[in-house]
Design an enzyme around this catalytic site. Sequence first.
Site, PDB file in Angstrom:
ATOM      1  N   SER A  68       0.829  -1.201   0.000  1.00  0.00           N
ATOM      2  CA  SER A  68       0.000   0.000   0.000  1.00  0.00           C
ATOM      3  C   SER A  68       0.865   1.255   0.000  1.00  0.00           C
ATOM      4  CB  SER A  68      -0.929  -0.005   1.212  1.00  0.00           C
ATOM      5  OG  SER A  68      -0.189  -0.067   2.399  1.00  0.00           O
ATOM      6  N   CYS A  82       3.769  -9.054   9.345  1.00  0.00           N
ATOM      7  CA  CYS A  82       4.341  -7.926  10.081  1.00  0.00           C
ATOM      8  C   CYS A  82       4.788  -8.362  11.471  1.00  0.00           C
ATOM      9  CB  CYS A  82       3.394  -6.754  10.210  1.00  0.00           C
ATOM     10  SG  CYS A  82       1.814  -6.919   9.436  1.00  0.00           S
ATOM     11  N   TRP A  86      -9.540 -12.768  10.431  1.00  0.00           N
ATOM     12  CA  TRP A  86     -10.145 -11.458  10.658  1.00  0.00           C
ATOM     13  C   TRP A  86     -11.617 -11.410  10.260  1.00  0.00           C
ATOM     14  CZ3 TRP A  86      -5.389  -8.065   8.734  1.00  0.00           C
ATOM     15  CH2 TRP A  86      -4.358  -8.220   9.664  1.00  0.00           C
ATOM     16  N   ASP A 142      -0.228 -11.822   1.228  1.00  0.00           N
ATOM     17  CA  ASP A 142       0.016 -11.362   2.602  1.00  0.00           C
ATOM     18  C   ASP A 142      -0.585 -12.320   3.624  1.00  0.00           C
ATOM     19  OD1 ASP A 142       1.332  -8.972   1.951  1.00  0.00           O
ATOM     20  OD2 ASP A 142      -0.569  -7.936   1.610  1.00  0.00           O
ATOM     21  N   HIS A 167       5.741   2.859  11.163  1.00  0.00           N
ATOM     22  CA  HIS A 167       4.745   3.360  12.112  1.00  0.00           C
ATOM     23  C   HIS A 167       4.985   4.811  12.504  1.00  0.00           C
ATOM     24  CE1 HIS A 167       4.665  -1.038  12.550  1.00  0.00           C
ATOM     25  NE2 HIS A 167       3.363  -0.831  12.581  1.00  0.00           N
TER      26      HIS A 167
HETATM   27  N1  GLN Z   1      -0.074  -5.384   1.491  1.00  0.00           N
HETATM   28  C1  GLN Z   1      -0.552  -4.828   2.703  1.00  0.00           C
HETATM   29  C2  GLN Z   1      -0.194  -3.339   2.771  1.00  0.00           C
HETATM   30  O1  GLN Z   1       0.828  -2.982   2.305  1.00  0.00           O
HETATM   31  C3  GLN Z   1       0.012  -5.517   3.922  1.00  0.00           C
HETATM   32  C4  GLN Z   1      -0.571  -4.990   5.196  1.00  0.00           C
HETATM   33  C5  GLN Z   1      -0.181  -5.756   6.438  1.00  0.00           C
HETATM   34  O2  GLN Z   1       0.822  -6.408   6.493  1.00  0.00           O
HETATM   35  N2  GLN Z   1      -0.963  -5.683   7.460  1.00  0.00           N
HETATM   36  O3  GLN Z   1      -0.921  -2.523   3.304  1.00  0.00           O
HETATM   37 ZN    ZN Z   2       2.727  -5.783   7.523  1.00  0.00          ZN
END
Ligand code: GLN
Ligand code: ZN
Length: 761
Positions: free
Chosen positions: A439, A649, A567, A605, A700
């Site tokens: 993103s 992540c 989720w 992901d 972040h």
């Molecule tokens: N592809 C998603 C992004 O870049 C991955 C988001 C995530 O890892 N939570 O937003």
């Molecule tokens: Zn991530």
Amino acid sequence: MLKHNLGYPRIGRQRQLKKVSEQYWAGKITSEKLFRTATELRQKHWEIQQRAGLDLIPCNDFSFYDQVLDMSFLFGVIPERYAPMSALRGLDIDLYFAMARGCQKEGLDLTAMEMTKWFDTNYHYIVPEFTLDQSFSIASTKIFDEFDQAKKTLIKIPKPVLIGPVSYLLLGKEKESGFHRIDLIHKLTPVYIELLKRLKNQGAEWVQFDEPFLVLDLTEKEREAFRYTYQEISKGSQGMRFLLATYFGGLDENITLAANLPVKALHLDLVRAPYQLDAVLKNIPEGRMLSLGVIDGRNIWKNNYAQSIEQIRMAKDVLGEDRLMIAPSCSLLHIPFDLDLETSIHPEIKDHMAFAHQKLREIDELDQIINGNVRLLELNRQSRERTARSTLIHDQVVKQRVANATGQDVRRYSPFATRKKIQQEYFQLPLFPTTTIGSFPQTPEIRQYRARLKNGEWTQQQYNEAIEQATKDTIHRQEEIGLDVLVHGEFERNDMVEYFGEQLKGFLSTQNGWVQSYGSRCVKPPVIYGDVSRPRDMTVRWSRFAQAQTKKLMKGMLTGPVTILQWSFVRNDQPHIITAQQIAWAIRDEVQALERAGIRIIQIDEPAIREGLPLKRKDWDDYLGWAIKAFRIASSGVGDHTQIHTHMCYSEFNDILDHIARMDADVITIETSRSQMKLLEAFAKFRYPNEIGPGVYDIHSPRVPTVEEMFHLLERAMTHLPAKNIWVNPDCGLKTRKWPETTEALKNMVKAAKRAREKWD
Ligand code: GLN
Ligand code: ZN
């Protein structure tokens, strides 16, 4: 049988608490207005529960932010850094919010307390901070005030809810060395006793202690703490009745411990762990009451009455009706308010669902059935039968596909070493190839495009054109920055799971199915109600458009089956392993469609794989088995020349690296910058074979990292991994960032990668 509830969602049917909290934080309303809304909400929620016929209604389950933070506030567990604030104004609501969210005003700069996941839910709590000389005292009147308010509202005496002393300590963290937080139990117990005395003086009869740690693996010291504290509490508060609430799992090896703690009643989660009833019935001492958590507090489906009645009867035969209570399995915090607010769900599906409001009614109906109302049982049976036959839910083609899968379907054509050679030849990427996680900044304009489409101001075509323009701009920016593998930016997505949920068959979105995630943040999880399939392409259009804008490699971007499952609210009429595989096949179809459209790098992901790990270690292998299999189904349908990436992540997976390796993604990108690449030690030790993109900067924060620091991180990565296996990328997606810092940071990242090439090529 006593009918009761463990906790009610507090955010409000229209998310009123969210709205007033955010207004208060923005300085738009006074604290009086905030408190007034909270008082009204509590009153409403108690009245709803009273009308539903409950005998025992919880209070103190309300919270302005989080119930664990409330406990810290109650006991005066305020970290030292907030002293300037508490000295000035005492323990007021601003201090409370400062602890939850940090505070940057009036010359103060206080960081927030840490937040983490509440067991295996999507709710997050504020982690208590303990010091060696930690003291406890009763520092807030919230619990007493709310008890009074509840007493005035309700006919029957309300039941205050507290987190039990052992769980409260275990939820926290030691902020200095030299002690274990569980040792604080001796200081904490007398304060609980004092608290209970005050509640008793106010008229409380029942008190609920939440001790979810009883369903986890406990050390001997922790078991001892349970025995000690409940012994003391029962001695110190004669005449009160305590309900010990356990949930999210079975008591298992802690059955004897829990059953013998000196409390009046023990609550069991019979949804997650129905098997434990038998053993508990064999172990429960004379006089102890049992609370049967038969209604699912974590999911949104109607109860299976026949099954619950069987459990209730089984307990009744042993204990008699007087020693029984019935309740939801856990607090209803984790499900939305009221199904009646949903107007667009197909009646056939809706017939099968129940939100918090409906679940309360189910408690009463179960009680009626036990008392002879066979009609209710019959109606429930008929409804379940309709569901079992529903063609909206059941799709034989999908079921067959999962059933007929072979070993070949979960394996890439060639092993990684062969694929790597083919891909290298084909892609001609430099050493230390650079990319991003998917993103790019979701600016207010982008969000407005979606709003315009939704409210009819824009046609689909106008919307598509605007998104295309944003995509095009982003691609050109990436070219200018000099990245090697580009992405389209994900501007067409509101959320990485919702986007797919809206397009897959077997999913539905609710209008008001909000659930609190943390503080004022609520999420609206998709509902997986039926067999999952992919009626049409989901992302191909955007990826094809993006690839057409550039000569560089364009990475396709999908969410993996485990994350989609994790989720969402998932159907409970078949094992997760089946639902996961159905989603996996749908994603596989999309992966293959992308490949056919000429996309040669595809990222799937799976940020939720790690957080889905079961609470007990003994259940890990089982979970990882189906989770990894689902990923492999999704990713194995492509040729050797197509490169599969995955991204996670939350990367604390030292202890599951062998499973991560079994995913066999060609490239895995992970969050490592905050831990200074420490995680890579484990990858090195494990000799992780495939390629890795360890995040070189933290997304972040708006801070722009320097070339030097990112180069330095790459140097560290080089001590663990061979150069030919390293990719260069940020920790995660850039959706929450703004453009200026994003461009600067990525330019520096590309420079760092170039410098690494000069040094090691
Ligand atoms: N592809 C998603 C992004 O870049 C991955 C988001 C995530 O890892 N939570 O937003
Ligand atoms: Zn991530």
